[in-house]
Design an enzyme around this catalytic site. Structure first.
Site, PDB file in Angstrom:
ATOM      1  CB  ALA A  64      41.098 -64.262   1.135  1.00  0.00           C
ATOM      2  CD  GLU A 110      45.106 -68.172  -4.724  1.00  0.00           C
ATOM      3  OE1 GLU A 110      44.713 -67.596  -3.691  1.00  0.00           O
ATOM      4  OE2 GLU A 110      45.106 -67.631  -5.839  1.00  0.00           O
TER       5      GLU A 110
HETATM    6  N1  DAK Z   1      36.066 -65.951   5.074  1.00  0.00           N
HETATM    7  C1  DAK Z   1      35.470 -65.582   6.244  1.00  0.00           C
HETATM    8  N2  DAK Z   1      34.668 -66.387   6.955  1.00  0.00           N
HETATM    9  C2  DAK Z   1      34.443 -67.625   6.462  1.00  0.00           C
HETATM   10  C3  DAK Z   1      35.025 -68.088   5.272  1.00  0.00           C
HETATM   11  C4  DAK Z   1      35.878 -67.172   4.559  1.00  0.00           C
HETATM   12  N3  DAK Z   1      36.537 -67.530   3.432  1.00  0.00           N
HETATM   13  N4  DAK Z   1      34.621 -69.358   5.044  1.00  0.00           N
HETATM   14  C5  DAK Z   1      33.830 -69.670   6.087  1.00  0.00           C
HETATM   15  N5  DAK Z   1      33.708 -68.633   6.924  1.00  0.00           N
HETATM   16  C6  DAK Z   1      32.924 -68.540   8.153  1.00  0.00           C
HETATM   17  C7  DAK Z   1      31.448 -68.432   7.842  1.00  0.00           C
HETATM   18  O1  DAK Z   1      31.107 -67.087   7.547  1.00  0.00           O
HETATM   19  C8  DAK Z   1      30.842 -68.923   9.132  1.00  0.00           C
HETATM   20  O2  DAK Z   1      30.925 -67.876  10.066  1.00  0.00           O
HETATM   21  P1  DAK Z   1      29.674 -67.553  11.066  1.00  0.00           P
HETATM   22  O3  DAK Z   1      28.494 -67.405  10.198  1.00  0.00           O
HETATM   23  O4  DAK Z   1      29.608 -68.776  11.956  1.00  0.00           O
HETATM   24  O5  DAK Z   1      30.097 -66.325  11.765  1.00  0.00           O
HETATM   25  C9  DAK Z   1      31.810 -70.018   9.566  1.00  0.00           C
HETATM   26  O6  DAK Z   1      33.031 -69.760   8.877  1.00  0.00           O
HETATM   27  C10 DAK Z   1      31.342 -71.404   9.165  1.00  0.00           C
HETATM   28  O7  DAK Z   1      31.052 -71.371   7.777  1.00  0.00           O
HETATM   29  P2  DAK Z   1      29.901 -72.249   7.150  1.00  0.00           P
HETATM   30  O8  DAK Z   1      28.715 -72.264   8.033  1.00  0.00           O
HETATM   31  O9  DAK Z   1      29.727 -71.794   5.748  1.00  0.00           O
HETATM   32  O10 DAK Z   1      30.581 -73.703   7.231  1.00  0.00           O
HETATM   33  P3  DAK Z   1      30.332 -74.984   6.354  1.00  0.00           P
HETATM   34  O11 DAK Z   1      31.125 -76.044   7.007  1.00  0.00           O
HETATM   35  O12 DAK Z   1      28.871 -75.202   6.124  1.00  0.00           O
HETATM   36  O13 DAK Z   1      30.962 -74.654   4.914  1.00  0.00           O
HETATM   37  C11 DAK Z   1      32.738 -73.899   3.439  1.00  0.00           C
HETATM   38  C12 DAK Z   1      32.358 -74.585   4.784  1.00  0.00           C
HETATM   39  C13 DAK Z   1      34.248 -73.725   3.483  1.00  0.00           C
HETATM   40  C14 DAK Z   1      32.347 -74.771   2.269  1.00  0.00           C
HETATM   41  C15 DAK Z   1      31.989 -72.528   3.336  1.00  0.00           C
HETATM   42  O14 DAK Z   1      32.192 -71.816   4.551  1.00  0.00           O
HETATM   43  C16 DAK Z   1      32.481 -71.685   2.203  1.00  0.00           C
HETATM   44  O15 DAK Z   1      32.093 -71.870   1.034  1.00  0.00           O
HETATM   45  N6  DAK Z   1      33.318 -70.682   2.498  1.00  0.00           N
HETATM   46  C17 DAK Z   1      33.776 -69.670   1.531  1.00  0.00           C
HETATM   47  C18 DAK Z   1      34.717 -70.298   0.518  1.00  0.00           C
HETATM   48  C19 DAK Z   1      35.215 -69.286  -0.484  1.00  0.00           C
HETATM   49  O16 DAK Z   1      34.471 -68.694  -1.285  1.00  0.00           O
HETATM   50  N7  DAK Z   1      36.521 -69.069  -0.483  1.00  0.00           N
HETATM   51  C20 DAK Z   1      37.184 -68.172  -1.400  1.00  0.00           C
HETATM   52  C21 DAK Z   1      37.414 -66.858  -0.719  1.00  0.00           C
HETATM   53  S1  DAK Z   1      38.115 -65.673  -1.858  1.00  0.00           S
HETATM   54  C22 DAK Z   1      44.424 -61.534  -2.724  1.00  0.00           C
HETATM   55  C23 DAK Z   1      44.933 -62.777  -2.698  1.00  0.00           C
HETATM   56  C24 DAK Z   1      44.112 -63.867  -2.491  1.00  0.00           C
HETATM   57  C25 DAK Z   1      42.749 -63.688  -2.352  1.00  0.00           C
HETATM   58  C26 DAK Z   1      42.239 -62.419  -2.387  1.00  0.00           C
HETATM   59  C27 DAK Z   1      43.062 -61.324  -2.573  1.00  0.00           C
HETATM   60  N8  DAK Z   1      45.241 -60.394  -2.937  1.00  0.00           N
HETATM   61  C28 DAK Z   1      46.659 -60.607  -3.244  1.00  0.00           C
HETATM   62  C29 DAK Z   1      44.749 -59.090  -2.916  1.00  0.00           C
HETATM   63  C30 DAK Z   1      41.921 -64.852  -2.152  1.00  0.00           C
HETATM   64  C31 DAK Z   1      40.584 -64.803  -2.249  1.00  0.00           C
HETATM   65  C32 DAK Z   1      39.776 -65.910  -1.714  1.00  0.00           C
HETATM   66  O17 DAK Z   1      40.247 -66.877  -1.171  1.00  0.00           O
END
Ligand code: DAK
Length: 256
Positions: A64, A110
């Site tokens: 997300a 997911e």
């Molecule tokens: N959201 C927004 N931006 C993201 C992002 C994300 N999930 N993942 C990466 N980015 C953005 C980064 O902020 C960065 O943006 P700038 O700084 O350039 O503006 C750009 O993408 C590049 O990211 P990185 O520099 O971090 O890139 P790397 O290649 O070094 O790393 C990575 C890639 C995928 C390992 C890393 O970006 C990362 O760990 N990302 C976050 C992963 C994460 O925690 N994902 C889980 C998100 S929570 C719901 C249903 C579902 C959900 C929620 C509610 N409801 C029904 C209410 C789901 C929740 C989730 O998925």
């Protein structure tokens, strides 16, 4: 630039490619609307027999959009009704193959798990890292992972947010196949083309009966299967398949 690239080939295989590399294909609301529209359209498009969902060659989806979520109140989240978007993909009636390169994290994992078949590159990584953000999986992660891998393995990964390498995910039954990174799309398309060439009514029945039955008691699942089998005898494609076998020629299925 479109958030979602769409194409359909002559074999009836549609390809959807998430196209937001600057945010690692994070699932913004705009991306969710694009996916919902695409799946709705493909479900009634007779030219589409099987779908490949990809994030491109480097990453599948980073989950997300954290930037969109960070300032959201519970009411904002309720009003977004994200479950409606997931539902369209979960109920998509045709075979869906996720082709995963790189990270499939959180909502990205997911999304991949909504597919019937997951093919991943050898360096792909899967995770539900929500707990590390103070969240829990909200797109079916707790439920689909435990059904795919069983309680002991699902808990091990859900409670830590640890990454699951592709081969491990395959060994645990979470994904279907691991192939060299550069072969992911090709492998997914080869499989999709084979499925797309099969009788579409039978293919859709298998998907429907299998998914409905897995949530039902065995007797109910077997009854669904029985009805589905009986129904197939009403199709022209069964006549064609059986006659082609008896006449020792390739079948020509028409989806009737
Ligand atoms: N959201 C927004 N931006 C993201 C992002 C994300 N999930 N993942 C990466 N980015 C953005 C980064 O902020 C960065 O943006 P700038 O700084 O350039 O503006 C750009 O993408 C590049 O990211 P990185 O520099 O971090 O890139 P790397 O290649 O070094 O790393 C990575 C890639 C995928 C390992 C890393 O970006 C990362 O760990 N990302 C976050 C992963 C994460 O925690 N994902 C889980 C998100 S929570 C719901 C249903 C579902 C959900 C929620 C509610 N409801 C029904 C209410 C789901 C929740 C989730 O998925």
């Amino acid at each position: 630039m479109s958030l979602l690239l769409k194409s359909v080939d002559d074999n009836g295989v549609a390809t959807l490619t998430l196209n937001r590399s600057e945010a690692r294909n994070a699932l913004s609301m705009d991306m969710r609307y694009a996916l919902t529209d695409a799946f709705n359209a493909m479900s009634t498009d007779d030219a589409v027999h099987c779908v490949v969902l990809s994030g491109g060659k480097k990453f599948f989806a980073a989950g997300a959009d954290i930037k969109e979520m960070v300032a959201s109140t519970p009411v904002d989240i309720i009003l977004r009704e994200i479950e409606r978007h997931w539902q369209v993909i979960a109920k998509f009636p045709k075979p869906l193959i996720s082709a995963v390169n790189g990270y499939a994290l959180g909502g990205g994992f997911e999304l991949a798990m909504h597919a019937d078949i997951i093919i991943a590159g050898e360096s792909a990584q899967f995770a539900c890292p929500e707990v590390r953000l103070g969240l829990i999986p909200g797109g079916g992660g707790t439920q689909r992972l435990v059904r795919a891998a069983g309680k002991a393995q699902a808990m091990r990964y859900l409670l830590t947010g640890d990454f699951i390498p592709a081969q491990q995910a395959c060994d645990l039954g979470i994904i279907s196949d691991v192939v060299p990174d550069e072969k992911v799309l090709e492998s997914a398309h080869t499989l999709a083309q084979r499925i797309a060439a099969l009788p579409p009514i039978a293919v859709r029945q298998i998907k429907e009966v299998t998914l409905a039955g897995v949530e039902a008691p065995l007797d109910v699942g077997l009854a669904l299967e029985r009805r589905g089998t009986q129904l197939m005898f009403a199709t022209e494609d069964f006549q064609e398949g059986a006659n082609a076998f008896l006449e020792k020629r390739p079948p020509e299925f028409k989806g009737r």
